[in-house]
Design an enzyme around this catalytic site. Structure first.
Site, PDB file in Angstrom:
ATOM      1  N   MET A 260       0.845  -1.195   0.000  1.00  0.00           N
ATOM      2  CA  MET A 260       0.000   0.000   0.000  1.00  0.00           C
ATOM      3  C   MET A 260       0.883   1.249   0.000  1.00  0.00           C
ATOM      4  SD  MET A 260      -2.918   0.853   2.797  1.00  0.00           S
ATOM      5  CE  MET A 260      -2.239   1.953   3.961  1.00  0.00           C
ATOM      6  N   PRO A 261       0.724   2.130  -0.970  1.00  0.00           N
ATOM      7  CA  PRO A 261       1.530   3.360  -0.925  1.00  0.00           C
ATOM      8  C   PRO A 261       1.246   4.136   0.366  1.00  0.00           C
ATOM      9  CG  PRO A 261       0.450   3.122  -3.059  1.00  0.00           C
ATOM     10  CD  PRO A 261      -0.114   2.057  -2.167  1.00  0.00           C
TER      11      PRO A 261
ATOM     12  N   LEU B 157       1.390   7.218   1.164  1.00  0.00           N
ATOM     13  CA  LEU B 157       0.670   8.483   1.036  1.00  0.00           C
ATOM     14  C   LEU B 157      -0.592   8.258   0.199  1.00  0.00           C
ATOM     15  CD1 LEU B 157       0.739  11.536   1.590  1.00  0.00           C
ATOM     16  CD2 LEU B 157       2.224  11.787  -0.402  1.00  0.00           C
ATOM     17  N   GLY B 158      -1.742   8.493   0.813  1.00  0.00           N
ATOM     18  CA  GLY B 158      -3.002   8.221   0.127  1.00  0.00           C
ATOM     19  C   GLY B 158      -3.846   9.468  -0.050  1.00  0.00           C
TER      20      GLY B 158
ATOM     21  N   GLY C  44      -7.589  10.960   0.061  1.00  0.00           N
ATOM     22  CA  GLY C  44      -8.897  10.686   0.646  1.00  0.00           C
ATOM     23  C   GLY C  44      -9.994  11.356  -0.153  1.00  0.00           C
TER      24      GLY C  44
ATOM     25  N   ASP D 190      -8.637   6.429  -0.982  1.00  0.00           N
ATOM     26  CA  ASP D 190      -9.465   5.999   0.139  1.00  0.00           C
ATOM     27  C   ASP D 190     -10.899   6.478  -0.068  1.00  0.00           C
ATOM     28  OD1 ASP D 190      -9.587   5.000   3.059  1.00  0.00           O
ATOM     29  OD2 ASP D 190     -10.542   6.978   3.145  1.00  0.00           O
TER      30      ASP D 190
ATOM     31  N   TYR E 139     -19.518   8.233   1.974  1.00  0.00           N
ATOM     32  CA  TYR E 139     -19.204   9.530   1.358  1.00  0.00           C
ATOM     33  C   TYR E 139     -20.155   9.851   0.203  1.00  0.00           C
ATOM     34  CZ  TYR E 139     -14.812   8.882   3.951  1.00  0.00           C
ATOM     35  OH  TYR E 139     -13.882   8.650   4.931  1.00  0.00           O
TER      36      TYR E 139
ATOM     37  N   HIS F 133     -16.141   0.713   8.603  1.00  0.00           N
ATOM     38  CA  HIS F 133     -15.942   2.167   8.740  1.00  0.00           C
ATOM     39  C   HIS F 133     -15.861   2.596  10.203  1.00  0.00           C
ATOM     40  CE1 HIS F 133     -16.745   6.182   6.488  1.00  0.00           C
ATOM     41  NE2 HIS F 133     -16.080   6.413   7.587  1.00  0.00           N
TER      42      HIS F 133
ATOM     43  N   LEU G 153      -3.667  16.930   8.637  1.00  0.00           N
ATOM     44  CA  LEU G 153      -3.574  18.397   8.663  1.00  0.00           C
ATOM     45  C   LEU G 153      -4.634  18.948   9.614  1.00  0.00           C
ATOM     46  CD1 LEU G 153      -3.255  19.011   4.788  1.00  0.00           C
ATOM     47  CD2 LEU G 153      -1.501  18.302   6.433  1.00  0.00           C
TER      48      LEU G 153
ATOM     49  N   LYS H  45      -7.796  19.570  -2.779  1.00  0.00           N
ATOM     50  CA  LYS H  45      -8.919  19.699  -3.717  1.00  0.00           C
ATOM     51  C   LYS H  45      -8.557  20.471  -4.988  1.00  0.00           C
ATOM     52  CE  LYS H  45     -12.292  19.329  -0.015  1.00  0.00           C
ATOM     53  NZ  LYS H  45     -11.559  20.000   1.081  1.00  0.00           N
TER      54      LYS H  45
ATOM     55  N   ASN I  99       1.022  18.389  -1.764  1.00  0.00           N
ATOM     56  CA  ASN I  99       0.888  17.349  -0.743  1.00  0.00           C
ATOM     57  C   ASN I  99       1.588  16.050  -1.147  1.00  0.00           C
ATOM     58  OD1 ASN I  99      -0.674  19.355   0.346  1.00  0.00           O
ATOM     59  ND2 ASN I  99      -2.492  18.111   0.675  1.00  0.00           N
TER      60      ASN I  99
END
Ligand SMILES: NC(=O)c1ccc[n+]([C@@H]2O[C@H](COP(=O)([O-])OP(=O)(O)OC[C@H]3O[C@@H](n4cnc5c(N)ncnc54)[C@H](OP(=O)(O)O)[C@@H]3O)[C@@H](O)[C@H]2O)c1
Length: 292
Positions: free
Chosen positions: A1-2, A4-5, A7, A32, A37, A99, A200, A245, A253
């Site tokens: 799994m990398p 840094l993901g 979301g 993710d 969501y 979840h 963050l 975003k 990032n």
């Protein structure tokens, strides 16, 4: 799994699509998602288009999604998994998470409430019942790994001990104001990936992004506050999720590099302690707009 993901907790469907494409283009290969969501279809569409445009194979990305609280009954797990897979347009998932450890009244209402507005919990299913249904998904071959989210160490231990297929990943809130050191140690000792969200501080004011220790390190190392916080997360041995975003923030990032040891020590010595997301104590998500 990398480690840094990216979301995908993004309420706006158009922003979900553009941000997912931007993340893929910036180099993110770990995505993710979650049934809750409400945007798995948009994420799936963005991933299909991005993979095709970039000539990237499905095997080169890592995709996670999550089983929502109203689907904890064992007979609801596989249908929920299949529905997510269909929305994402994928043939298999790299990781499926429960979840939260809280079971809500089973059904299609993701936010079941009584007349007083209180969440209706389901006390007739245990987390272990749900976990066993998750194990069957791995047996059937469409799900490569399973894990838990928004769970405390006390809740994780009995599942870990009873599980036939051990949790591969635990996803929880973590940042310098909530380092979750004990849980991290348990994960390291038992080969579980600790995956941090809110690195963050959900971008909130007076959070880690504005901490004076971080600001001083920013001035010394020539990186932004977001880059410092993400690097700290990776260097302490966690994987981490972030949600830029815009294309510029996706590049920012993704472009992290190792901090010097004195900077890590200074961050580890920050004394402020805050939990931003109450989901771990209630199962009610703190950052999903009502009605979505
Ligand atoms: N398991 C759970 O219960 C759970 C709960 C929450 C989140 N998650 C997962 O974790 C992912 C990460 O979410 P998060 O909220 O924790 O992400 P985050 O990256 O800690 O915070 C996102 C916020 O940070 C801001 N931001 C992003 N990049 C920035 C930068 N370079 N400089 C300054 N501000 C920046 C964003 O601002 P703008 O909005 O202005 O871009 C946004 O408000 C979610 O998408 C989701 O996949 C899981």
């Amino acid at each position: 799994m990398p480690a840094l993901g990216f979301g995908t907790l993004i309420p706006d469907p158009a922003v979900t699509i553009s941000a997912t494409r931007d993340a893929l283009e910036a180099g993110f290969r770990h995505f993710d998602c979650a049934e809750r969501y409400g945007n798995e279809r948009e994420v799936g569409r963005a991933l299909q288009a991005g993979l095709a445009a970039g000539g990237i194979a499905r095997e080169n990305i890592f995709v996670t999604t999550k089983l929502w609280n109203s689907n904890h009954r064992p007979e609801r797990v596989e249908p929920a998994f299949e529905a997510s897979l269909e929305k994402l347009g994928l043939k298999y998932l790299d990781l499926y998470l429960i979840h939260t450890p809280f079971a809500f009244q089973p059904g299609d209402d993701q936010d079941p409430r009584d007349r007083s507005g209180n969440v209706i919990y389901d006390h007739d299913v245990t987390l272990l019942d749900t976990w066993k249904a998750m194990e069957s998904l791995v047996d059937h071959g469409k799900c490569r790994a399973i894990g838990l989210s928004d769970i405390t160490l006390n809740e994780l231990k009995p599942i870990y001990e009873s599980a036939r297929i051990k949790p591969a990943v635990v996803q929880v809130e973590a940042h310098p104001y909530l380092p979750e050191t004990e849980l991290l140690e348990f994960c390291k000792e038992n080969g579980i990936v600790f995956l941090a969200f809110a690195p963050l501080g959900h971008g909130m004011g007076h959070g880690p992004l504005e901490d004076p220790v971080i600001t001083a390190i920013v001035a010394r190392v020539g990186k932004t506050a977001a880059q410092v916080l993400l690097a700290w997360a990776v260097q302490r041995g966690t994987a981490v999720l972030t949600t830029p975003k815009s294309a510029a923030r996706a590049k920012e990032n993704f472009n992290i590099s190792a901090l010097p040891p004195d900077a890590l020590d200074e961050i580890n010595r920050i004394q402020t302690r805050t939990r931003l997301n109450p989901v771990v104590t209630t199962g009610i998500p703190g950052f999903i707009p009502q009605g979505s």
